[in-house]
Design a protein around this motif. Structure first.
Motif, PDB file in Angstrom:
ATOM      1  N   GLY A 183       0.814  -1.455   0.109  1.00  0.00           N
ATOM      2  CA  GLY A 183       0.141   0.026  -0.190  1.00  0.00           C
ATOM      3  C   GLY A 183       0.986   1.227   0.151  1.00  0.00           C
ATOM      4  N   PHE A 184       1.743   1.723  -0.235  1.00  0.00           N
ATOM      5  CA  PHE A 184       2.573   2.407  -0.533  1.00  0.00           C
ATOM      6  C   PHE A 184       2.353   3.003  -1.643  1.00  0.00           C
ATOM      7  CE2 PHE A 184       5.296  -0.329   2.822  1.00  0.00           C
ATOM      8  CZ  PHE A 184       5.759   0.666   3.770  1.00  0.00           C
ATOM      9  N   SER A 185       2.215   4.356  -2.006  1.00  0.00           N
ATOM     10  CA  SER A 185       2.222   4.774  -3.080  1.00  0.00           C
ATOM     11  C   SER A 185       4.004   5.219  -3.637  1.00  0.00           C
ATOM     12  CB  SER A 185       1.102   6.167  -3.091  1.00  0.00           C
ATOM     13  OG  SER A 185      -0.404   5.424  -2.050  1.00  0.00           O
ATOM     14  N   HIS A 228       2.624  19.300   1.514  1.00  0.00           N
ATOM     15  CA  HIS A 228       1.447  18.469   1.277  1.00  0.00           C
ATOM     16  C   HIS A 228       0.682  18.222   1.995  1.00  0.00           C
ATOM     17  CE1 HIS A 228       2.697  19.747  -2.911  1.00  0.00           C
ATOM     18  NE2 HIS A 228       3.920  19.239  -2.844  1.00  0.00           N
ATOM     19  N   ASN A 259      -1.916  18.593   3.679  1.00  0.00           N
ATOM     20  CA  ASN A 259      -4.009  18.809   4.061  1.00  0.00           C
ATOM     21  C   ASN A 259      -3.686  17.921   2.885  1.00  0.00           C
ATOM     22  OD1 ASN A 259      -3.914  20.926   6.239  1.00  0.00           O
ATOM     23  ND2 ASN A 259      -3.927  21.978   5.228  1.00  0.00           N
ATOM     24  N   GLU A 260      -3.922  17.642   1.472  1.00  0.00           N
ATOM     25  CA  GLU A 260      -3.872  16.909   0.349  1.00  0.00           C
ATOM     26  C   GLU A 260      -3.974  15.327   1.368  1.00  0.00           C
ATOM     27  OE1 GLU A 260      -2.590  18.284  -3.203  1.00  0.00           O
ATOM     28  OE2 GLU A 260      -1.736  19.769  -1.706  1.00  0.00           O
ATOM     29  N   ILE A 261      -2.598  14.958   1.704  1.00  0.00           N
ATOM     30  CA  ILE A 261      -2.037  13.591   1.922  1.00  0.00           C
ATOM     31  C   ILE A 261      -2.515  13.118   2.754  1.00  0.00           C
ATOM     32  CG2 ILE A 261      -0.282  14.133   0.133  1.00  0.00           C
ATOM     33  CD1 ILE A 261       2.178  13.985   2.971  1.00  0.00           C
ATOM     34  N   GLY A 262      -2.232  13.749   4.006  1.00  0.00           N
ATOM     35  CA  GLY A 262      -3.581  13.583   5.865  1.00  0.00           C
ATOM     36  C   GLY A 262      -2.129  12.137   5.665  1.00  0.00           C
ATOM     37  N   PRO A 266      -2.521   8.783   8.712  1.00  0.00           N
ATOM     38  CA  PRO A 266      -1.662   7.986   7.712  1.00  0.00           C
ATOM     39  C   PRO A 266      -1.000   8.375   6.625  1.00  0.00           C
ATOM     40  CG  PRO A 266      -2.355   5.802   8.491  1.00  0.00           C
ATOM     41  CD  PRO A 266      -2.982   7.099   8.993  1.00  0.00           C
ATOM     42  N   PHE A 267       0.731   8.069   5.872  1.00  0.00           N
ATOM     43  CA  PHE A 267       0.878   8.309   4.436  1.00  0.00           C
ATOM     44  C   PHE A 267       1.944   7.497   4.243  1.00  0.00           C
ATOM     45  CE2 PHE A 267       3.130  10.153   1.383  1.00  0.00           C
ATOM     46  CZ  PHE A 267       2.166  10.475   0.013  1.00  0.00           C
ATOM     47  N   LYS A 268       1.699   6.329   3.481  1.00  0.00           N
ATOM     48  CA  LYS A 268       3.083   5.384   2.795  1.00  0.00           C
ATOM     49  C   LYS A 268       3.236   5.552   1.395  1.00  0.00           C
ATOM     50  CE  LYS A 268       2.095   1.189   3.886  1.00  0.00           C
ATOM     51  NZ  LYS A 268       1.228  -0.071   4.140  1.00  0.00           N
ATOM     52  N   GLY A 319       3.406   9.657   9.972  1.00  0.00           N
ATOM     53  CA  GLY A 319       2.345  10.039  10.639  1.00  0.00           C
ATOM     54  C   GLY A 319       1.448   9.108  11.807  1.00  0.00           C
ATOM     55  N   THR A 320       2.433   8.209  12.317  1.00  0.00           N
ATOM     56  CA  THR A 320       1.671   7.007  12.702  1.00  0.00           C
ATOM     57  C   THR A 320       3.392   6.817  14.148  1.00  0.00           C
ATOM     58  OG1 THR A 320       1.093   5.360  13.585  1.00  0.00           O
ATOM     59  CG2 THR A 320       2.414   5.234  11.786  1.00  0.00           C
ATOM     60  N   SER A 333       2.683   3.329  15.846  1.00  0.00           N
ATOM     61  CA  SER A 333       2.600   2.672  15.965  1.00  0.00           C
ATOM     62  C   SER A 333       3.600   1.487  15.970  1.00  0.00           C
ATOM     63  CB  SER A 333       1.605   2.140  15.136  1.00  0.00           C
ATOM     64  OG  SER A 333       1.534   0.847  15.392  1.00  0.00           O
ATOM     65  N   ALA A 374       3.188  -1.687  14.877  1.00  0.00           N
ATOM     66  CA  ALA A 374       2.738  -2.431  13.332  1.00  0.00           C
ATOM     67  C   ALA A 374       3.089  -1.571  12.220  1.00  0.00           C
ATOM     68  CB  ALA A 374       1.052  -1.622  13.305  1.00  0.00           C
ATOM     69  N   ALA A 386      -3.043  -0.147  -3.734  1.00  0.00           N
ATOM     70  CA  ALA A 386      -3.950  -1.456  -2.610  1.00  0.00           C
ATOM     71  C   ALA A 386      -5.048  -1.297  -2.675  1.00  0.00           C
ATOM     72  CB  ALA A 386      -3.291  -1.471  -1.609  1.00  0.00           C
ATOM     73  N   GLU A 399      -2.872  -3.495   2.308  1.00  0.00           N
ATOM     74  CA  GLU A 399      -2.034  -2.267   3.418  1.00  0.00           C
ATOM     75  C   GLU A 399      -3.293  -2.758   4.919  1.00  0.00           C
ATOM     76  OE1 GLU A 399      -1.940   1.793   2.597  1.00  0.00           O
ATOM     77  OE2 GLU A 399      -2.641   2.860   4.608  1.00  0.00           O
ATOM     78  N   LYS A 413     -10.504   8.276   2.058  1.00  0.00           N
ATOM     79  CA  LYS A 413     -10.271   9.249   0.747  1.00  0.00           C
ATOM     80  C   LYS A 413      -9.244   8.670  -0.018  1.00  0.00           C
ATOM     81  CE  LYS A 413      -7.149  13.404   2.243  1.00  0.00           C
ATOM     82  NZ  LYS A 413      -6.618  14.017   3.063  1.00  0.00           N
TER      83      LYS A 413
END
Lengths: 444, 444
Positions: A40-42, A95, A97-100, A102-104, A134-135, A137, A139, B348, B378, B395
């Motif tokens: 799920g990484f972009s 960016h 605000n756009e990406i939010g 957690p971001f991967k 952004g985390t 965790s 995990a 993903a 993810e 989102k």
């Protein structure tokens, strides 16, 4: 009057990629993209050039000196990026605000450093980073380990070992010993353990870091812990009882090993090594290094760790994260040593030779037919002698030559020459695709 | 005292790629690599920086002015490449003995031009070139047409048209008319045909290029030929009879159309347009431009042609060749217009949500299980409320959420929520993969 020729040369410290190494590098980068995406990484991309103030001072003095920095035509002070982390920090802040979160993201791109080329390093090389931000965790830390594992495995390695540590356990010990304010010095001394041995480090700790002999002993006992991860973790737990930092580090490592095993990562591929301390100040939690068992001297081929705050210089929003980077060039060097890199300089296994220039229509048609069946196929562009075309095929590493002249056209058949086996067979066009598939499977 | 924050900003004329556009760009580049490889083109790479003397004067005055040029720390006059053709010429001359000819390469890489940004262009953009060098053969020209066709088709376009011409036919006409020494002026005038019309070009030819009225008429009759390729070619043959240059051009074009059709290229996708004259001096034979029927104003999205000599400034060995370049940015802009770009910012389709932080082992395991079945998955890193995680999933554009809490763990089942349909189902783990595959197929 003709102009004198310009000498064709690359800059000192730079290199061209010819087809064989370029194909090997592309193949690894494709595997990296595939594995990163599977989690799920972009992808993202950032410009090669940044304002110098974005890059300056972020990688230390050495890194500043190595910047390719200049004033552009608009009078801006600009520089080529020296890594992908600093541009990512700038990107995340810009960016957010756009990406939010957690971001991967993953980012595969070249970076530039004016390094001393005598060390055999290049001034331009590709980095393959992935990070989750952004985390806090655990995990995400565990997933980072899984990604490294699956990446190396997908590239084709079986004998590798990921060494894991957590900065919190050493921090906890130093807190307990009252050495928390001297952690940089302690780490610097410990970093030399493999080189100067226990006594050397003991001396350095006492003399330069001003520890007592007992403190130095405890630090070294700690750094030299060995055994299975569970054994080491049990010992650490005893040593760190009562210290919250250390206990958190132990708990996170314990969960990491337990979950990794539960998710199917072979235990022998992950080791707990409390002596690794990558990124003296930058990393603050889990740390990863990856070694090839058959070529440890090449160094860590995939490294990373957890950090408290990615973009503190650009935004007041705290962005903790964890990530790692694949050392593409080291990996390619190792793969070359192991004979894992194909010598072929063509991505096509099949060459359609050309004997009769008036039948370009048929050679072209058959080439496209094979491609539509998923068989990469080159059609030789000129009607030359068979010897010349087969020599070309050998040099490039084609596996099969598809041959037809007037006899074959009259009979509606194609000759297929297996260039490794040396054998040749004749098949009607209706059987050509199956025949080629069979030959490619049998000789691969 | 804390330092003031650095403003996170990209340089004027440069841009970041966020996940959605970065994924779209990667997807096109992957298709390009796949199609180029299927024809036997090999990748190469060259450094971003070259000696300035390699680049200077190769793209004209405009291009020289737009160079990002500076003196490096070693006192060398260096610049960022402004295209991939000039570095390829340098590369071919430098490595000729190793690569041999014919040589087919593709090169996908960024280039830099300090262009006026008011035109909406960026100063860094990716080029996707492919070329065959070391052969004069028309087979290579025909293959170039096939590659362009299969590339656009593989990207997902159906309504496009490749316009082909051959410089030899115009050269032949000019020779016949005694205007061979004025070809640049004639081409420049013809280039304005769409803008200023027949009368405007007639005037310019007579006044500026000093042709007679009859010469100008013939040039314009030629440029305005229309009809099917065969009709145009028959007319050209009449006009050019007795002129070897023109006859060769007609013969090559005739073979190109005949072979392309024979190889299965739909005839309506290839047009003969004698008015196109791309690359005033550079191209010497076949010329290609590609237009989208539903968005012709965006201009040619894949252009190229045959040239006499790639690397004449670097080597005395003559290297004729033919190739083309995909206009990635134009193509992306067109695809955006047509709604061909997915809005999802994750690669993903599946998000495993996390409800119980103590069961990271199970969430992690199921994620890896799905990945091993080829399903990009993810795992959300934090145990947060269901609403927050599903909002995140929406989102980003995930298709399915896989959900489990204590009830599901006790029963050995997983909940699967279809985020588009809004429906939810419960399945035992043994059926999870098949269930997800079915859902993804039905909602795609």
């Amino acid at each position: 009057m003709t102009k004198p020729l310009i000498t064709p040369a690359t800059l000192k410290g730079f290199r061209d990629y010819l087809p064989a190494p370029a194909m090997a590098r592309e193949a690894i980068m494709e595997v990296a993209r595939r594995v990163y995406r599977s989690y799920g990484f972009s992808p993202i991309d950032t410009p090669a050039l940044e304002y110098t103030e974005v890059l300056l001072g972020k990688g230390g003095e050495e890194s500043d000196k190595q910047l390719f920095r200049f004033t552009d035509n608009g009078g801006r002070d600009v520089a080529l990026r020296f890594d992908l982390t600093v541009p990512f920090a700038r990107f995340a802040a810009q960016h957010l605000n756009e990406i939010g979160v957690p971001f991967k993201r993953y980012h595969l791109a070249p970076v530039w450093r004016g390094e001393n080329t005598q060390r055999g390093r290049y001034r331009e090389f590709v980095q393959c980073d992935f990070d989750t931000i952004g985390t806090d965790s655990n995990a995400a830390d565990i997933e980072t380990l899984l990604v490294i594992h699956d990446l190396l495995s997908a590239i084709g390695f079986e004998r590798f070992q990921i060494r894991v540590n957590n900065r919190l356990v050493l921090n906890g010990l130093l807190e307990k010993l009252g050495l928390a304010d001297r952690s940089a010095g302690v780490l610097r001394a410990l970093d030399k353990l493999h080189k100067i041995g226990r006594d050397g480090v003991l001396a350095e700790l006492c003399e330069r870091v001003q520890t007592t002999g007992e403190q130095a002993d405890q630090v070294l006992d700690f750094a030299q812990l060995s055994g299975s991860p569970v054994e080491i973790l049990n010992r650490l737990e005893e040593m760190l009882t009562g210290n919250a930092t250390g206990e958190l580090g132990v708990a996170r490592l314990r969960e990491l090993f337990q979950v990794a095993t539960h998710a199917g990562i072979p235990p022998q591929r992950v080791e707990l090594d409390v002596s690794i301390a990558r990124g003296l100040d930058y990393y603050t939690g889990t740390i990863y290094e990856t070694f090839l068992i058959d070529d440890p001297k090449i160094g860590s081929i995939c490294s990373g760790g957890r950090y408290d705050n990615l973009a503190g210089l650009f935004t007041s929003q705290k962005l903790p994260g964890v990530g790692a980077s694949l050392g593409l060039d080291r990996l390619l060097a190792a793969m070359e040593t192991f004979g894992m890199i194909a010598q072929a300089s063509t991505p096509a296994p099949v060459l359609v030779t050309q004997f009769d220039a008036t039948r370009v229509d048929e050679y072209t048609r058959i080439g496209r037919l094979l491609r539509q069946a998923g068989l990469n196929t080159e059609v030789f562009p000129d009607a030359r002698g068979v010897g010349k075309q087969l020599k070309y095929a050998d040099k490039k590493g084609f596996r099969l030559a598809v041959i037809a002249g007037s006899d074959e056209f009259a009979a509606g058949v194609w000759q297929v020459k297996d260039l490794r086996a040396g054998s040749q067979s004749q098949v009607p066009e209706s059987q050509l695709i199956d025949h080629i598939r069979t030959l490619l499977q049998s000789s691969s």
